[in-house]
Design a protein around this motif. Structure first.
Motif, mmCIF file in Angstrom:
data_model
loop_
_atom_site.group_PDB
_atom_site.id
_atom_site.type_symbol
_atom_site.label_atom_id
_atom_site.label_comp_id
_atom_site.label_asym_id
_atom_site.label_seq_id
_atom_site.Cartn_x
_atom_site.Cartn_y
_atom_site.Cartn_z
ATOM 1 N N LEU A 29 0.812 -1.214 0.000
ATOM 2 C CA LEU A 29 0.000 0.000 0.000
ATOM 3 C C LEU A 29 0.849 1.268 0.000
ATOM 4 C CD1 LEU A 29 -2.938 0.940 0.100
ATOM 5 C CD2 LEU A 29 -2.818 0.790 2.600
ATOM 6 N N ASP A 30 2.096 1.178 0.464
ATOM 7 C CA ASP A 30 2.915 2.380 0.558
ATOM 8 C C ASP A 30 3.341 2.922 -0.803
ATOM 9 O OD1 ASP A 30 6.215 1.095 1.074
ATOM 10 O OD2 ASP A 30 4.408 -0.035 0.544
ATOM 11 N N TYR A 31 3.102 2.191 -1.879
ATOM 12 C CA TYR A 31 3.423 2.697 -3.208
ATOM 13 C C TYR A 31 2.310 3.575 -3.783
ATOM 14 C CZ TYR A 31 7.377 -0.505 -3.529
ATOM 15 O OH TYR A 31 8.559 -1.162 -3.328
ATOM 16 N N TYR A 32 1.159 3.610 -3.129
ATOM 17 C CA TYR A 32 -0.023 4.212 -3.733
ATOM 18 C C TYR A 32 -0.677 5.252 -2.830
ATOM 19 C CZ TYR A 32 0.569 0.098 -6.626
ATOM 20 O OH TYR A 32 1.086 -0.866 -7.448
ATOM 21 N N ALA A 33 -1.249 6.267 -3.461
ATOM 22 C CA ALA A 33 -2.112 7.184 -2.732
ATOM 23 C C ALA A 33 -3.348 6.422 -2.273
ATOM 24 C CB ALA A 33 -2.510 8.357 -3.620
ATOM 25 N N THR A 34 -3.787 6.728 -1.061
ATOM 26 C CA THR A 34 -4.937 6.036 -0.475
ATOM 27 C C THR A 34 -5.928 7.059 0.052
ATOM 28 O OG1 THR A 34 -3.491 4.219 0.202
ATOM 29 C CG2 THR A 34 -5.653 4.341 1.242
ATOM 30 N N GLY A 35 -7.174 6.849 -0.278
ATOM 31 C CA GLY A 35 -8.213 7.776 0.146
ATOM 32 C C GLY A 35 -9.205 7.126 1.087
ATOM 33 N N TRP A 36 -9.796 7.965 1.948
ATOM 34 C CA TRP A 36 -10.902 7.548 2.794
ATOM 35 C C TRP A 36 -12.156 8.258 2.310
ATOM 36 C CZ3 TRP A 36 -11.328 3.818 6.386
ATOM 37 C CH2 TRP A 36 -10.152 3.286 6.938
ATOM 38 N N PHE A 37 -13.242 7.511 2.258
ATOM 39 C CA PHE A 37 -14.522 8.017 1.794
ATOM 40 C C PHE A 37 -15.600 7.612 2.792
ATOM 41 C CE2 PHE A 37 -13.135 9.069 -2.511
ATOM 42 C CZ PHE A 37 -11.958 8.350 -2.581
ATOM 43 N N ARG A 38 -16.725 8.277 2.709
ATOM 44 C CA ARG A 38 -17.845 7.832 3.531
ATOM 45 C C ARG A 38 -19.147 8.019 2.770
ATOM 46 N NH1 ARG A 38 -18.063 12.437 8.352
ATOM 47 N NH2 ARG A 38 -19.521 13.882 7.315
ATOM 48 N N GLN A 39 -20.109 7.197 3.139
ATOM 49 C CA GLN A 39 -21.428 7.293 2.524
ATOM 50 C C GLN A 39 -22.475 6.979 3.574
ATOM 51 O OE1 GLN A 39 -22.030 4.930 -1.016
ATOM 52 N NE2 GLN A 39 -23.664 6.291 -1.695
ATOM 53 N N ALA A 40 -23.369 7.915 3.763
ATOM 54 C CA ALA A 40 -24.496 7.724 4.666
ATOM 55 C C ALA A 40 -25.700 7.265 3.854
ATOM 56 C CB ALA A 40 -24.801 9.019 5.396
ATOM 57 N N PRO A 41 -26.652 6.579 4.476
ATOM 58 C CA PRO A 41 -27.834 6.100 3.749
ATOM 59 C C PRO A 41 -28.558 7.235 3.046
ATOM 60 C CG PRO A 41 -27.733 5.105 5.915
ATOM 61 C CD PRO A 41 -26.659 6.152 5.885
ATOM 62 N N ALA A 97 -9.811 3.395 -0.358
ATOM 63 C CA ALA A 97 -9.509 3.001 -1.724
ATOM 64 C C ALA A 97 -8.065 3.362 -2.027
ATOM 65 C CB ALA A 97 -10.449 3.686 -2.707
ATOM 66 N N ALA A 98 -7.387 2.504 -2.747
ATOM 67 C CA ALA A 98 -6.038 2.778 -3.223
ATOM 68 C C ALA A 98 -6.112 3.166 -4.693
ATOM 69 C CB ALA A 98 -5.159 1.549 -3.042
ATOM 70 N N PHE A 99 -5.284 4.137 -5.058
ATOM 71 C CA PHE A 99 -5.313 4.664 -6.417
ATOM 72 C C PHE A 99 -3.998 4.347 -7.115
ATOM 73 C CE2 PHE A 99 -9.248 7.004 -6.353
ATOM 74 C CZ PHE A 99 -9.528 7.025 -4.997
ATOM 75 N N ALA A 100 -4.088 4.198 -8.437
ATOM 76 C CA ALA A 100 -2.956 3.725 -9.216
ATOM 77 C C ALA A 100 -1.942 4.834 -9.508
ATOM 78 C CB ALA A 100 -3.453 3.084 -10.503
ATOM 79 N N ASN A 101 -1.632 5.619 -8.489
ATOM 80 C CA ASN A 101 -0.561 6.602 -8.591
ATOM 81 C C ASN A 101 -0.096 6.955 -7.175
ATOM 82 O OD1 ASN A 101 -1.601 9.572 -7.826
ATOM 83 N ND2 ASN A 101 -3.284 8.434 -8.743
ATOM 84 N N ARG A 102 1.030 7.619 -7.082
ATOM 85 C CA ARG A 102 1.631 7.873 -5.775
ATOM 86 C C ARG A 102 1.181 9.186 -5.151
ATOM 87 N NH1 ARG A 102 6.031 5.031 -4.332
ATOM 88 N NH2 ARG A 102 6.866 6.785 -3.134
ATOM 89 N N ASP A 103 0.689 10.085 -5.967
ATOM 90 C CA ASP A 103 0.573 11.472 -5.518
ATOM 91 C C ASP A 103 -0.835 11.949 -5.160
ATOM 92 O OD1 ASP A 103 2.975 12.113 -8.060
ATOM 93 O OD2 ASP A 103 3.327 11.867 -5.895
#
Length: 122
Positions: A29-41, A97-103
């Motif tokens: 995972l350290d090779y990729y930018a990682t995001g946190w998301f949320r969704q309420a009903p 979610a992990a994204f296919a880039n570092r930045d």
């Protein structure tokens, strides 16, 4: 198999804190930018924040208001979301979610998890 698994969600009272974990398997995972998301009903998915491969994080400040932080533990192949001063409006399913880039957390997405539920209620 490339996989992200979130954990740490719970029922808490307003003002309390939680730390959510996003553990990766099948890739580093350290090779990729990682995001946190949320969704309420009944609501749209919203990005909470993003951490790049170097560990620098950005946030949706209208939503976070300085209360949340993101960190990495590369030895554990895990990204964390620290939630402080939780409010009932923070109730949602949180996922990473992990994204296919570092930045940056921009498409294409590499993979995402199923989420962990955070409920804030008195």
């Amino acid at each position: 198999q490339v996989q992200l698994v979130e954990s740490g969600g719970a029922l808490v009272q307003p003002g309390e804190s939680l730390r959510l974990s996003c553990a990766a398997s099948g890739f580093s995972l350290d090779y990729y930018a990682t995001g946190w998301f949320r969704q309420a009903p009944g609501q749209a998915r919203v990005r909470v924040g993003c951490v790049d491969a170097k560990g620098a994080s950005t946030f949706n400040e209208d939503l976070v208001k300085g209360r949340f932080t993101i960190s990495r533990d590369n030895d554990k192949n895990t990204v964390y979301l620290q939630l402080n001063s939780l409010e009932p409006e923070d109730t949602a399913n949180y996922y990473c979610a992990a994204f296919a880039n570092r930045d940056s957390c921009t498409l294409p997405r590499l993979t995402q998890g199923q989420g962990t539920q955070v409920t804030v209620s008195s």
